[in-house]
Design an enzyme around this catalytic site. Structure first.
Site, PDB file in Angstrom:
ATOM      1  CG  ASP A   1      45.850  44.297  32.303  1.00 49.01           C
ATOM      2  OD1 ASP A   1      46.195  44.710  32.454  1.00 49.01           O
ATOM      3  OD2 ASP A   1      44.499  43.361  33.234  1.00 49.01           O
ATOM      4  CG  ASP A   2      49.225  39.668  30.030  1.00 50.49           C
ATOM      5  OD1 ASP A   2      48.397  40.060  30.334  1.00 50.49           O
ATOM      6  OD2 ASP A   2      50.253  39.629  29.680  1.00 50.49           O
ATOM      7  CG  ASP A   3      44.593  38.263  31.754  1.00 49.03           C
ATOM      8  OD1 ASP A   3      44.532  39.350  31.435  1.00 49.03           O
ATOM      9  OD2 ASP A   3      45.068  37.870  33.465  1.00 49.03           O
TER      10      ASP A   3
ATOM     11  CG  ASN B   1      48.578  46.901  42.353  1.00 47.89           C
ATOM     12  OD1 ASN B   1      47.526  47.822  42.266  1.00 47.89           O
ATOM     13  ND2 ASN B   1      48.727  46.368  43.194  1.00 47.89           N
TER      14      ASN B   1
ATOM     15  CD  GLU C   1      48.903  49.676  35.969  1.00 50.26           C
ATOM     16  OE1 GLU C   1      47.676  49.290  36.063  1.00 50.26           O
ATOM     17  OE2 GLU C   1      48.799  49.172  37.381  1.00 50.26           O
ATOM     18  CG  ASP C   2      44.220  50.496  38.298  1.00 48.98           C
ATOM     19  OD1 ASP C   2      45.159  50.457  38.888  1.00 48.98           O
ATOM     20  OD2 ASP C   2      43.231  49.363  38.041  1.00 48.98           O
TER      21      ASP C   2
ATOM     22  NE  ARG D   1      37.356  45.847  41.049  1.00 46.47           N
ATOM     23  CZ  ARG D   1      36.881  45.093  40.145  1.00 46.47           C
ATOM     24  NH1 ARG D   1      35.192  45.235  39.187  1.00 46.47           N
ATOM     25  NH2 ARG D   1      36.953  43.855  39.772  1.00 46.47           N
TER      26      ARG D   1
ATOM     27  CB  SER E   1      58.050  51.499  35.749  1.00 44.22           C
ATOM     28  OG  SER E   1      57.232  52.399  35.931  1.00 44.22           O
TER      29      SER E   1
END
Length: 341
Positions: free
Chosen positions: A137-139, A232, A234-235, A175, A116
């Site tokens: 994020d992981d990138d 998708n 969550e942000d 955004r 989740s």
């Protein structure tokens, strides 16, 4: 083709697995909120930062270890928490990389109860001992100057609120939203003409009290269910929560550089090598125009469920360095800003 009885059995098994995952995720949320509501917690440090990185793809593990190590070496970072959301990854692969090189000692690895995306915003009082949290994020990795500037910006806005209300979200990737009158729904868009209403969890700084506001509010349970259903948004929901709690839109910062390995504007071959293969293997369900459509539907659904539209527009940005979105991409062997053609 398999017999119909086998197909029905497979559907039942999948549905039971989804129910079990949802139950374990809810148990984790309940325990986290109960711990966060305790009144005997030590005061949170205002001079340091906790970093929470979400990971899912085993292909990104080498990059995630490097990113976590870079954060841990930053003098303002008190703790780094890697939230691993892939339940099928064996411990030996997660904790010990090739050659036995795993995560640095100052990095705590925590397994989420499920995949989740709501797990990114669980209050974690045993891990988070700071007033500010960076969720990433992981990138994506900021350089030291970018992270320091973003943290200083968050501190300044928190001081302006004099702790009466949480400070706004601070981020590097803006955004926006607007009302599509022709279709009768909200649309999700890139920031335009210096106006934006959201920042992304590619790299977002927020007050740790917003974690509890997101995760522990019964009113938000239907909205959190939308996040689980869509994998998708969550942000977007956190931007809703923060705007309502702070009474303000987010703050966009530009300082230093932020390397973004997952940006599709990287060269096609930029994902190759020991840190490569990072695109399109993340935790969120993304891809093409459908991704923007889905996120517009999330905004519309959150508005419907809450009965109000708390998102607020912000204008301008807090700048330390050159202009332009801060993601750095690999183009023809050079690191340049992703929006640089």
């Amino acid at each position: 083709m398999p017999p119909r009885s086998y197909q029905l059995l497979l559907v039942v098994v999948v549905e039971l697995a989804c129910v079990a995952a949802a139950a374990s995720s809810e148990d984790e949320r309940y325990a986290a909120c109960a711990a966060a509501n305790r009144t005997d917690a030590a005061p949170l440090r205002a001079d340091r930062l906790t970093v929470i990185l979400a990971g899912y793809s085993e292909r990104r593990l080498p990059l995630l270890r490097a990113i976590a190590g870079a954060y841990a070496a930053h003098p303002l970072v008190l703790a780094v928490v890697v939230l691993w959301c892939n339940p099928s990854t064996p411990d030996r692969r997660l904790l010990r990389g090739r050659g036995g090189i795993g995560f640095p000692p100052r990095v705590a690895v925590r397994r989420a109860a499920s995949a989740s995306l709501n797990s990114r915003f669980l209050p974690r009082p045993s891990d988070v001992r700071t007033a500010a949290v960076a969720v990433g994020d992981d990138d994506v990795l900021p350089d030291a100057a970018a992270l320091s500037f973003a943290f200083a910006t968050w501190q300044q806005h928190q001081h302006q609120h004099q702790h009466q209300r949480p400070g706004p979200l601070v981020g590097f990737f803006p955004r926006s939203h607007h009302l599509d009158l022709a279709r009768g729904r909200w649309a999700y868009t890139a920031a335009q003409l210096g106006r934006y209403s959201m920042v992304l969890t590619k790299l977002m700084l927020l007050g740790s009290d917003l974690l509890r506001a997101y995760s522990c509010s019964p009113e938000l349970a239907p909205a959190r269910a939308v996040v689980d259903r869509e994998r998708n948004c969550e942000d977007i929901l956190m931007n809703f929560v923060a705007a309502e709690a702070t009474g303000a839109g987010p703050v966009l910062v530009e300082a230093g550089g932020v390397r973004d390995w997952g940006d599709p504007r990287n060269d096609a071959g930029a994902g190759e090598g020991p840190r490569g293969g990072v695109r399109d293997v993340g935790l969120s369900a993304t891809g093409g125009l459908g991704h923007w459509e889905k996120r517009g539907r999330c905004i519309t659904e959150f508005h419907r469920l809450l009965g109000r539209m708390p998102l607020r527009y912000s204008y301008g940005k807090v700048v330390q360095a050159t202009a332009g979105e801060q993601g750095l991409c690999s183009k023809r062997g050079r690191l340049v800003r992703c929006d640089h053609e």
